[in-house]
Design an enzyme around this catalytic site. Structure first.
Site, PDB file in Angstrom:
ATOM      1  N   ASP A  59      -4.392 -10.526 -12.409  1.00 26.44           N
ATOM      2  CA  ASP A  59      -4.423  -9.273 -11.653  1.00 26.44           C
ATOM      3  C   ASP A  59      -5.095  -8.188 -12.507  1.00 26.44           C
ATOM      4  OD1 ASP A  59      -3.209  -6.863 -10.011  1.00 26.44           O
ATOM      5  OD2 ASP A  59      -2.666  -8.638  -8.848  1.00 26.44           O
ATOM      6  N   ASP A  87       2.947  -2.604  -1.790  1.00 23.08           N
ATOM      7  CA  ASP A  87       3.420  -3.587  -2.768  1.00 23.08           C
ATOM      8  C   ASP A  87       4.899  -3.918  -2.573  1.00 23.08           C
ATOM      9  OD1 ASP A  87       0.917  -3.425  -3.860  1.00 23.08           O
ATOM     10  OD2 ASP A  87       1.590  -2.775  -5.843  1.00 23.08           O
ATOM     11  N   ASP A 136      -8.479  -4.889  -4.403  1.00 25.85           N
ATOM     12  CA  ASP A 136      -7.483  -3.821  -4.212  1.00 25.85           C
ATOM     13  C   ASP A 136      -8.122  -2.562  -3.599  1.00 25.85           C
ATOM     14  OD1 ASP A 136      -4.930  -2.736  -4.334  1.00 25.85           O
ATOM     15  OD2 ASP A 136      -4.602  -3.275  -6.431  1.00 25.85           O
TER      16      ASP A 136
END
Ligand SMILES: *[C@@H]1O[C@H](CO)[C@@H](O)[C@H](O)[C@H]1NC(C)=O
Ligand SMILES: *[C@@H]1O[C@H](CO)[C@@H](O)[C@H](O)[C@H]1NC(C)=O
Ligand SMILES: *[C@@H]1O[C@H](CO)[C@@H](O)[C@H](O)[C@H]1NC(C)=O
Ligand SMILES: *[C@@H]1O[C@H](CO)[C@@H](O)[C@H](O)[C@H]1NC(C)=O
Length: 434
Positions: free
Chosen positions: A112, A245, A190
């Site tokens: 990530d 999230d 993202d």
């Protein structure tokens, strides 16, 4: 003035969606019908297609051949956040193998945010952080591929990533080429620092850039559900986040499950709703809550991306993550997202979630979101079975058939916050499991 413009924009968007639906329905109907036509009477009630609306199933899908079932693997964020380096990624790959998790499908090792240096180089290229990834991403990809696994990376459809590394907006082609040259198999993309440009403008350029590399790369959209991606992302990515999230709490997990449920009709082979990565094993929920989290994510055809430290799993965590019968529900080739079909009790906290599986079977979860033990009943009327149909019921956590002879409903006592998960298969001989 501004308001009028917004209204006309939204009318326009609806028209486009309707037109797209109309134009693509002809070509895809041939693909859908053979899968779903068997879900007719006499075993299934006439309202079956209403309960499990699949009108958008397979209508949109990205033709890169990936995501025929939801993706499975690991992602660094939920446990490590920014505290990553090439050692921990390699050790995780090793642990996926040694625990047996890779063998049962967890093959993506996804890095990530925080892998890259804070600035691009003089040629405008992204650079791996020399302190934490001194050998570079290509060497790491080779290591991971050498284990028979796949590697994922992260970037952002904005000026910067959420942790303020360079983003890929307006650098799509360069970055996609770089990722392909390293051997990347998966991109999570993202939504931070997005300059207020709508997702529908920012996400397709990376799809095209990835496609143009000629390397098959899984494209995971992470625009947090802000622009209802289920309505448009099927032709853009292989999965799309539907929510903010997740965090490692019961409140977050249950909220996200409900938000993701709304888009069930849009999931199907090629493109999945993504309610975010698993928190199983991170310590903020009980064993029962994690079992419910895993059961419902599996039933919802969510990506199964482990979010804990697989180098240091407890026996309970490994037991949950490696339940092959639950994973088989998630990876069922029919690919229809299960959903909440029935709720009773105080504030509707005794819930029944269900979804069709291949072979004339149904997956049924009895999820107790109340604070005390409760008996939860799944009536055939609610799950879409004809009332006279006799079914066998297999408990996927106890790993055994609990009855071969359930008629009109099935009930079980479920502990607070726990979820049982079952497969119902008609016992009527001519409709038994293939
Ligand atoms: C790599 O990251 C792990 C996990 O955060 C940490 O425990 C370890 O000390 C780091 N190793 C190096 C060499 O920085
Ligand atoms: C690129 O897109 C075309 C058309 O959608 C598709 O057939 C092809 O498989 C894609 N290639 C890759 C590498 O994703
Ligand atoms: C976790 O998510 C819940 C539900 O969305 C929220 O109420 C809570 O504040 C979040 N906790 C943290 C630590 O972010
Ligand atoms: C392993 O996990 C346990 C909790 O399950 C924790 O107490 C311990 O510190 C962890 N060990 C390492 C080396 O991270």
């Amino acid at each position: 003035m501004e308001k009028n413009q917004k209204q006309s924009n939204s009318v326009f968007i609806h028209l486009v969606v309707v037109l797209l639906l109309c134009s693509s329905s002809v070509s895809v109907s041939e693909r859908i019908v053979p899968l779903l036509q068997s879900y007719e009477k006499p075993i299934f009630r006439s309202n079956f297609q209403t309960i499990y609306d699949t009108s958008k199933y397979g209508v949109f899908h990205l033709s890169n051949g990936l995501a025929q079932t939801p993706q499975m693997g690991w992602n660094s964020w939920n446990f490590f956040a920014c505290n990553i380096n090439e050692t921990v990624i390699k050790e995780t790959a090793d642990a996926l193998i040694s625990t047996g998790l890779a063998d049962i499908g967890y093959v993506y090792v996804n890095i990530d945010d925080c892998w890259s240096k804070a600035t691009r180089d003089s040629k405008g290229q992204l650079v791996p952080d020399p302190k934490t990834f001194p050998s570079g991403i290509k060497a790491l990809a080779d290591y991971i591929h050498g284990k028979g696994l796949k590697i994922g990376i992260y970037s952002d459809a904005g000026a910067f990533t959420c942790q303020v590394r360079p983003g890929s907006l307006f650098h799509e082609n360069d970055d996609a080429d770089l990722f392909a040259s390293w051997g990347i198999d998966y991109l999570k993309y993202d939504n931070c620092f997005n300059l207020g440009i709508p997702p529908k403008k920012r996400y397709p350029p990376m799809r095209d850039a990835l496609n143009a590399t000629g390397r098959t790369i899984f494209y995971s959209l992470c625009e947090w559900g802000v622009d209802d991606p289920a309505l448009w992302a099927g032709t853009v990515g292989n999965s799309w986040r539907t929510t903010d999230d997740i965090n490692d709490s019961w409140a977050s997990m249950t909220t996200i499950a409900d938000l993701n449920d709304k888009w069930a009709a849009y999931a199907g082979p090629g493109g999945w709703n993504d309610p975010d990565m698993l928190e199983v094993g991170n310590g903020g929920m009980t064993y029962e809550e994690y079992r419910a989290h895993f059961s419902i994510w599996a039933l919802m055809k969510a990506p199964l991306l482990i979010g804990c430290d697989v180098r240091n799993l407890t026996a309970e965590t490994l037991e949950i993550l490696s339940n092959k019968e639950v994973i088989a529900v998630n990876q069922d080739p029919l690919g229809v997202q299960g959903r909440k079909v029935y709720a009773t009790g105080k504030d509707g906290c005794s819930e029944v979630w269900a979804g069709p599986l291949s072979g004339h079977r149904l997956a049924v979860a009895l999820w107790n979101r109340c604070s005390k033990v409760a008996t939860i009943t799944a009536p055939w009327t609610a799950v879409g079975l004809e009332s006279g149909i006799r079914v066998s019921v297999r408990d996927l956590w106890q790993h055994k058939v609990v009855t071969t002879d359930a008629v009109s409903s099935f009930s079980a006592s479920v502990n607070a916050h726990d979820s049982h998960l079952y497969i119902l298969a008609p016992a009527t001989p001519s409709y038994s499991v293939q």
